[in-house]
Scaffold this active site. Sequence first.
Site, PDB file in Angstrom:
ATOM      1  N   GLU A   1     -12.054  -8.215  -1.898  1.00 42.89           N
ATOM      2  CA  GLU A   1     -11.480  -8.128  -0.560  1.00 42.89           C
ATOM      3  C   GLU A   1     -12.508  -8.575   0.476  1.00 42.89           C
ATOM      4  O   GLU A   1     -13.719  -8.622   0.229  1.00 42.89           O
ATOM      5  CB  GLU A   1     -11.041  -6.681  -0.261  1.00 42.89           C
TER       6      GLU A   1
ATOM      7  N   ASN B   1       0.842  -1.194   0.000  1.00 42.57           N
ATOM      8  CA  ASN B   1       0.000   0.000   0.000  1.00 42.57           C
ATOM      9  C   ASN B   1       0.884   1.253   0.000  1.00 42.57           C
ATOM     10  O   ASN B   1       1.852   1.350   0.761  1.00 42.57           O
ATOM     11  CB  ASN B   1      -0.900   0.015   1.242  1.00 42.57           C
TER      12      ASN B   1
ATOM     13  N   ASP C   1      -7.085   0.385  -4.901  1.00 41.99           N
ATOM     14  CA  ASP C   1      -7.660  -0.181  -3.676  1.00 41.99           C
ATOM     15  C   ASP C   1      -9.049   0.394  -3.431  1.00 41.99           C
ATOM     16  O   ASP C   1      -9.354   1.529  -3.832  1.00 41.99           O
ATOM     17  CB  ASP C   1      -6.731   0.143  -2.506  1.00 41.99           C
TER      18      ASP C   1
END
Length: 775
Positions: free
Chosen positions: A722, A601, A666
């Site tokens: 996710e 990330n 994301d």
Amino acid sequence: MTAWRWYAGLGLGTVVVGAFLPVIPRQALYSLVGVSTVAAVVVGVRRHRPAHPRAWWLFTAGLACSVFGATAWAVDYTLTGEVGFPSAKDALFLAAYPFLAGGLVSWVRRDPGRPRWERLIDSGIVASGVAALSWTFIVHPVLAGAHFDVPHRISHVLYAGIDLLLVVATTRMAFTSSVRNAAHRLVCVAAATLITGDIVYYVAIAWIGDPKGDRVSAALYLCAYALMGTGALHPSMAEAAGRPERPQQVIPRRRIYLYSVLSLIGPVIAITMLLVASPLPSRSWAVVPLATSIVTSVLLIARLSQLVQFANRRVEELDAHALALGAALREQEVLRQQLTHRALHDALTGLGNRALLQERLEHALTRTNAAHGLLLLDLDGFKDVNDSFGHPVGDALLMEVAARLLGEVDTADTLVRLGGDEFAILLEDVPVLRVNAVGQAIVDALAQPYDIGGRELNVTTSVGTLLVRAPTTPAEALQLADLALYAAKAAGKNRLAAYEPRLASERHEHMRLSAELRRAVANDEFTVNYQPVVDLSTGRVTAVEALLRWSPDGRPVPPMEFIPVAEQYGLIVPIGAWVLRQACRDVRSWHDRFGISVTVNVSGRQLREPDFARTVLSALREADLPGGALILEITETVLVSSSTESDDVTALLSALREEGVRVAVDDFGTGYSSLAYLRHLPVDILKIDRAFTPEGGMAEEMAFTRAIVELGNSLRLSAIAEAVETPEQADRLRELDCPQAQGYHFSRPLPADALDEVLTAGDGVLHGASAPATT
């Protein structure tokens, strides 16, 4: 002991001894001292290197002529027993005086700003008094004496006239030289001693008729030589001669006393002659002193006239200076007012500045115990305006904002611009209701569209309010109001937030946490856990997501607590660089054995660092890992905005993709989620936000997830779901043809060694993660 002191001591000793010698030895000593004086001047000029040596060389020439004349006189007297007159020696003696006078005159350069005749008038006053004495005791007795023939009379009168010229030159040098050091004083005294010696010598001739036995004049001549040589050897001679005249000034008191005495010499001599001598030897004996007194009076009047003119010029200059000073004082007052205004006001908007707010706030808190309202605000989206349209448009927008703010406050209120797009308002002696009303009115007023240069711009504002009273200091008040402004921005912007005590405690907690984070960075206290990303059809691990963990003193701190603080205080940059290096090192073995990539990330703050690309490539090189094994996971809002900053981020990511690094978006679905954006952005993977991971079998849930998966397929983007926590969720994702997923159903985040055991045991495949076999 220095050379000039030796020479002065020997010279004074010679003067004492010479006074008691017979004529021939005394004359020989006279010549010897003269030669030593010439040598002393030459040595002094060579040693001290004066900037203007002309006066010293003229003195040398005059002294040499005098020495030659004295030597010739001694030789003539020794051979014949008498002194012939006239002879060559007299020409040598006479030639010495012009050289000496020339040296005295060239000692001081004329100041063009000083009246030409001023220095001559001062010298003439002294010369006229000396002339009266010279006439009375030398010239008239010589002219009237029957024992003097014509050549002797002419010679003696000529010497007396030359001495008057020396008086003028010496007086000018003594009165006008701007440098009055030891060398200057020694030369002046030497010249005066020489003149005195001549006067004594010729008085003896006029009244005695036989100067050979005169020892006083001989001692004075020797003393003049010694003084001249001492002055030449003194170190101050380097800066004594050749200087400009002194600036014009009033006559010193001692000189006034001298002028008074000189002006009385002529009348006193004339009156004395009239009373004592009867009958008078001649009329001219009394007339000449009276004439010199008249000359002295005329010169004194001329000098007084010069002083009056000087005084008038000084008055005019002072008047002009007074007028100029008055004008300068008025200009200074205007300038002071302008500087005070500039010091307390913003140059762009004309509003007050931080210094004015500080002053008004301090005055309000000390004046009364009543409550005062303090509002801090800044514009939401102003940076995008500056980046997109340039600073001139941004400045015009700030001026329009200032105009709107002025419309929402009273004249008694204090409105200031703190800097950039930050403003503050002080409302004195007001209740909380008015503070809130003004704050809300400002939010509403600034939210209206702006027409700037033909463009319609839309910005909003966040406002933090504080009700403040003594004993709070201005600095504390601004700090507390800033906490309220921060709360308004954190709550979503374009709103009003009032200060609450909990905001201070939260800020203190953030500061404490930031200090601990700094220590953690320095002491390498972080660890990285990895959560697998699996292929839903085979159960094979295709990637692992690196997840930062921190457990100070064995107490785990949730990432949602410390990562925002690290972002706020800029610590995310060194922490993120460490995670990149650690993740690349850990995944190296898994990539070699199972082809697994690592997802890291990356925050927007990291992407704004100018050396971010170098940091990424350096981490890959250190781990000997290819670029294709690294996935940078970035939020959608970092990629998509209207600012030029996002263009820089896009260019940066495009450059990294050329090295094989992939980019994942994301939490996809919570931001812009626009097909147009995805067509142009450097994206390889879509990570479907947990909000779109189907919980049950509802058609609406399945529709959203299917749309994202199909969107990715159409753009040739891989999709990863996710937060898959149940087998049912995994099955529904398989039904939707979602290729990859991660979540607790497959594996919790594990330390590197624990995950290595799992991967090794399953040869890179997670048991139970694949679709069940069908028969």
